[in-house]
Scaffold this motif. Sequence first.
Motif, PDB file in Angstrom:
ATOM      1  N   SER A 125     -10.321  -0.820  -4.474  1.00  0.00           N
ATOM      2  CA  SER A 125     -10.306  -1.649  -5.674  1.00  0.00           C
ATOM      3  C   SER A 125      -8.951  -1.628  -6.369  1.00  0.00           C
ATOM      4  O   SER A 125      -8.753  -2.318  -7.357  1.00  0.00           O
ATOM      5  N   MET A 126      -7.994  -0.857  -5.846  1.00  0.00           N
ATOM      6  CA  MET A 126      -6.680  -0.795  -6.477  1.00  0.00           C
ATOM      7  C   MET A 126      -5.972  -2.125  -6.249  1.00  0.00           C
ATOM      8  O   MET A 126      -5.607  -2.473  -5.137  1.00  0.00           O
ATOM      9  N   GLN A 127      -5.792  -2.845  -7.336  1.00  0.00           N
ATOM     10  CA  GLN A 127      -5.159  -4.158  -7.296  1.00  0.00           C
ATOM     11  C   GLN A 127      -3.678  -4.019  -7.618  1.00  0.00           C
ATOM     12  O   GLN A 127      -3.244  -4.266  -8.726  1.00  0.00           O
ATOM     13  N   PHE A 128      -2.915  -3.605  -6.638  1.00  0.00           N
ATOM     14  CA  PHE A 128      -1.477  -3.406  -6.811  1.00  0.00           C
ATOM     15  C   PHE A 128      -0.799  -3.945  -5.562  1.00  0.00           C
ATOM     16  O   PHE A 128      -1.166  -3.583  -4.442  1.00  0.00           O
ATOM     17  N   ALA A 129       0.169  -4.803  -5.747  1.00  0.00           N
ATOM     18  CA  ALA A 129       0.844  -5.439  -4.616  1.00  0.00           C
ATOM     19  C   ALA A 129       1.651  -4.448  -3.790  1.00  0.00           C
ATOM     20  O   ALA A 129       1.881  -4.660  -2.612  1.00  0.00           O
ATOM     21  N   GLY A 130       2.068  -3.352  -4.398  1.00  0.00           N
ATOM     22  CA  GLY A 130       2.836  -2.344  -3.681  1.00  0.00           C
ATOM     23  C   GLY A 130       4.296  -2.349  -4.083  1.00  0.00           C
ATOM     24  O   GLY A 130       4.780  -3.237  -4.768  1.00  0.00           O
ATOM     25  N   VAL A 180      -1.477  -7.345 -14.266  1.00  0.00           N
ATOM     26  CA  VAL A 180      -0.319  -8.020 -14.848  1.00  0.00           C
ATOM     27  C   VAL A 180       0.685  -6.991 -15.361  1.00  0.00           C
ATOM     28  O   VAL A 180       1.891  -7.123 -15.147  1.00  0.00           O
ATOM     29  N   MET A 181       0.201  -5.930 -16.010  1.00  0.00           N
ATOM     30  CA  MET A 181       1.097  -4.885 -16.508  1.00  0.00           C
ATOM     31  C   MET A 181       1.837  -4.217 -15.357  1.00  0.00           C
ATOM     32  O   MET A 181       3.050  -4.007 -15.427  1.00  0.00           O
ATOM     33  N   CYS A 182       1.106  -3.872 -14.296  1.00  0.00           N
ATOM     34  CA  CYS A 182       1.724  -3.218 -13.140  1.00  0.00           C
ATOM     35  C   CYS A 182       2.765  -4.127 -12.503  1.00  0.00           C
ATOM     36  O   CYS A 182       3.855  -3.691 -12.157  1.00  0.00           O
ATOM     37  N   ALA A 183       2.431  -5.406 -12.352  1.00  0.00           N
ATOM     38  CA  ALA A 183       3.371  -6.354 -11.752  1.00  0.00           C
ATOM     39  C   ALA A 183       4.617  -6.507 -12.617  1.00  0.00           C
ATOM     40  O   ALA A 183       5.732  -6.540 -12.106  1.00  0.00           O
ATOM     41  N   ALA A 184       4.430  -6.582 -13.914  1.00  0.00           N
ATOM     42  CA  ALA A 184       5.577  -6.739 -14.816  1.00  0.00           C
ATOM     43  C   ALA A 184       6.501  -5.532 -14.734  1.00  0.00           C
ATOM     44  O   ALA A 184       7.723  -5.676 -14.685  1.00  0.00           O
ATOM     45  N   SER A 236       7.899  -2.507  -2.516  1.00  0.00           N
ATOM     46  CA  SER A 236       8.493  -2.937  -1.249  1.00  0.00           C
ATOM     47  C   SER A 236       9.693  -2.091  -0.832  1.00  0.00           C
ATOM     48  O   SER A 236       9.947  -1.925   0.360  1.00  0.00           O
ATOM     49  N   ASP A 237      10.415  -1.534  -1.778  1.00  0.00           N
ATOM     50  CA  ASP A 237      11.630  -0.786  -1.456  1.00  0.00           C
ATOM     51  C   ASP A 237      11.287   0.616  -0.935  1.00  0.00           C
ATOM     52  O   ASP A 237      10.689   1.417  -1.652  1.00  0.00           O
ATOM     53  N   PRO A 238      11.680   0.935   0.306  1.00  0.00           N
ATOM     54  CA  PRO A 238      11.319   2.237   0.885  1.00  0.00           C
ATOM     55  C   PRO A 238      11.946   3.435   0.168  1.00  0.00           C
ATOM     56  O   PRO A 238      11.323   4.492   0.107  1.00  0.00           O
ATOM     57  N   LEU A 239      13.154   3.285  -0.396  1.00  0.00           N
ATOM     58  CA  LEU A 239      13.738   4.409  -1.142  1.00  0.00           C
ATOM     59  C   LEU A 239      12.987   4.618  -2.451  1.00  0.00           C
ATOM     60  O   LEU A 239      12.753   5.764  -2.851  1.00  0.00           O
ATOM     61  N   ASP A 240      12.583   3.555  -3.107  1.00  0.00           N
ATOM     62  CA  ASP A 240      11.771   3.695  -4.316  1.00  0.00           C
ATOM     63  C   ASP A 240      10.470   4.438  -3.996  1.00  0.00           C
ATOM     64  O   ASP A 240      10.050   5.323  -4.746  1.00  0.00           O
ATOM     65  N   ARG A 241       9.838   4.083  -2.875  1.00  0.00           N
ATOM     66  CA  ARG A 241       8.601   4.784  -2.480  1.00  0.00           C
ATOM     67  C   ARG A 241       8.883   6.259  -2.222  1.00  0.00           C
ATOM     68  O   ARG A 241       8.128   7.127  -2.656  1.00  0.00           O
ATOM     69  N   ALA A 242       9.973   6.556  -1.525  1.00  0.00           N
ATOM     70  CA  ALA A 242      10.324   7.956  -1.239  1.00  0.00           C
ATOM     71  C   ALA A 242      10.551   8.729  -2.536  1.00  0.00           C
ATOM     72  O   ALA A 242      10.103   9.876  -2.669  1.00  0.00           O
ATOM     73  N   ASP A 243      11.219   8.111  -3.498  1.00  0.00           N
ATOM     74  CA  ASP A 243      11.457   8.769  -4.786  1.00  0.00           C
ATOM     75  C   ASP A 243      10.141   9.046  -5.516  1.00  0.00           C
ATOM     76  O   ASP A 243       9.944  10.136  -6.068  1.00  0.00           O
ATOM     77  N   ILE A 244       9.252   8.079  -5.520  1.00  0.00           N
ATOM     78  CA  ILE A 244       7.947   8.276  -6.180  1.00  0.00           C
ATOM     79  C   ILE A 244       7.173   9.395  -5.486  1.00  0.00           C
ATOM     80  O   ILE A 244       6.558  10.238  -6.139  1.00  0.00           O
ATOM     81  N   ILE A 245       7.230   9.434  -4.170  1.00  0.00           N
ATOM     82  CA  ILE A 245       6.544  10.489  -3.418  1.00  0.00           C
ATOM     83  C   ILE A 245       7.146  11.849  -3.755  1.00  0.00           C
ATOM     84  O   ILE A 245       6.416  12.827  -3.944  1.00  0.00           O
ATOM     85  N   ALA A 246       8.476  11.928  -3.838  1.00  0.00           N
ATOM     86  CA  ALA A 246       9.121  13.197  -4.212  1.00  0.00           C
ATOM     87  C   ALA A 246       8.653  13.643  -5.593  1.00  0.00           C
ATOM     88  O   ALA A 246       8.416  14.835  -5.829  1.00  0.00           O
ATOM     89  N   TRP A 289       0.300   3.880   1.267  1.00  0.00           N
ATOM     90  CA  TRP A 289      -0.491   3.487   0.088  1.00  0.00           C
ATOM     91  C   TRP A 289       0.379   2.790  -0.949  1.00  0.00           C
ATOM     92  O   TRP A 289       0.032   1.740  -1.478  1.00  0.00           O
ATOM     93  N   ILE A 290       1.520   3.380  -1.251  1.00  0.00           N
ATOM     94  CA  ILE A 290       2.398   2.814  -2.269  1.00  0.00           C
ATOM     95  C   ILE A 290       2.988   1.483  -1.784  1.00  0.00           C
ATOM     96  O   ILE A 290       3.233   0.586  -2.584  1.00  0.00           O
ATOM     97  N   ALA A 291       3.165   1.333  -0.485  1.00  0.00           N
ATOM     98  CA  ALA A 291       3.657   0.066   0.063  1.00  0.00           C
ATOM     99  C   ALA A 291       2.617  -1.038  -0.092  1.00  0.00           C
ATOM    100  O   ALA A 291       2.964  -2.193  -0.308  1.00  0.00           O
ATOM    101  N   GLY A 292       1.342  -0.685   0.022  1.00  0.00           N
ATOM    102  CA  GLY A 292       0.275  -1.681  -0.098  1.00  0.00           C
ATOM    103  C   GLY A 292      -1.073  -1.028   0.076  1.00  0.00           C
ATOM    104  O   GLY A 292      -1.510  -0.818   1.205  1.00  0.00           O
ATOM    105  N   PRO A 293      -1.720  -0.664  -1.021  1.00  0.00           N
ATOM    106  CA  PRO A 293      -2.986   0.069  -0.944  1.00  0.00           C
ATOM    107  C   PRO A 293      -4.042  -0.575  -0.038  1.00  0.00           C
ATOM    108  O   PRO A 293      -4.670   0.112   0.769  1.00  0.00           O
ATOM    109  N   SER A 294      -4.221  -1.880  -0.131  1.00  0.00           N
ATOM    110  CA  SER A 294      -5.283  -2.518   0.650  1.00  0.00           C
ATOM    111  C   SER A 294      -4.956  -2.588   2.138  1.00  0.00           C
ATOM    112  O   SER A 294      -5.853  -2.728   2.959  1.00  0.00           O
ATOM    113  N   ALA A 295      -3.684  -2.466   2.506  1.00  0.00           N
ATOM    114  CA  ALA A 295      -3.327  -2.421   3.923  1.00  0.00           C
ATOM    115  C   ALA A 295      -3.728  -1.073   4.522  1.00  0.00           C
ATOM    116  O   ALA A 295      -4.145  -0.999   5.676  1.00  0.00           O
TER     117      ALA A 295
END
Length: 151
Positions: A125-130, A9-13, A132-142, A113-119
């Motif tokens: 066991s990582m319960q995170f929806a991911g 819930v915290m991660c989703a919020a 969705s924004d590809p630039l946000d993922r790129a920034d986190i990876i950087a 992984w950041i887009a969707g760990p279970s995919a």
Amino acid sequence: MHRSFTLLVMCAALSVSGCGRGKTDDRDARLRQAGPNPSFAALMRVASADAGAAKFGQCAACHTIEDGGMDRGGPNLFGVFKKPFATNSASFGYTAALSKAGGVWDEKTLNAWIAGPSALVPGTSMQFAGVSDPLDRADIIAYLRRQRPAK
């Protein structure tokens, strides 16, 4: 309330809140620079580690990122870039699925992984929806790429 549900819930919020978009992130300019319908490689060229630091807030509900930081609901992620899966923390209890998956945390695998760990790793066991924004993922990876021991 069950701990993993609370963390979810915290991660989703945090994900829904849109945290991390501020003065350090000239998102529109970077998207223009990446070009129309940018590839992941083009997004990585314009990725901002500073913007990723702010966007990491949604990850920080479960992960620390400091050198020597403790594990939480997930392992400490300091120095994770270019390490094999399930090896960043000697004390974290990784799932058998992640331990057996084989792979290295590079741009491509972190993006998936950041887009969707279970995919990427069914049975994790990582319960995170991911994210969705590809630039946000790129920034986190950087940002993750920048967090490494001094040489």
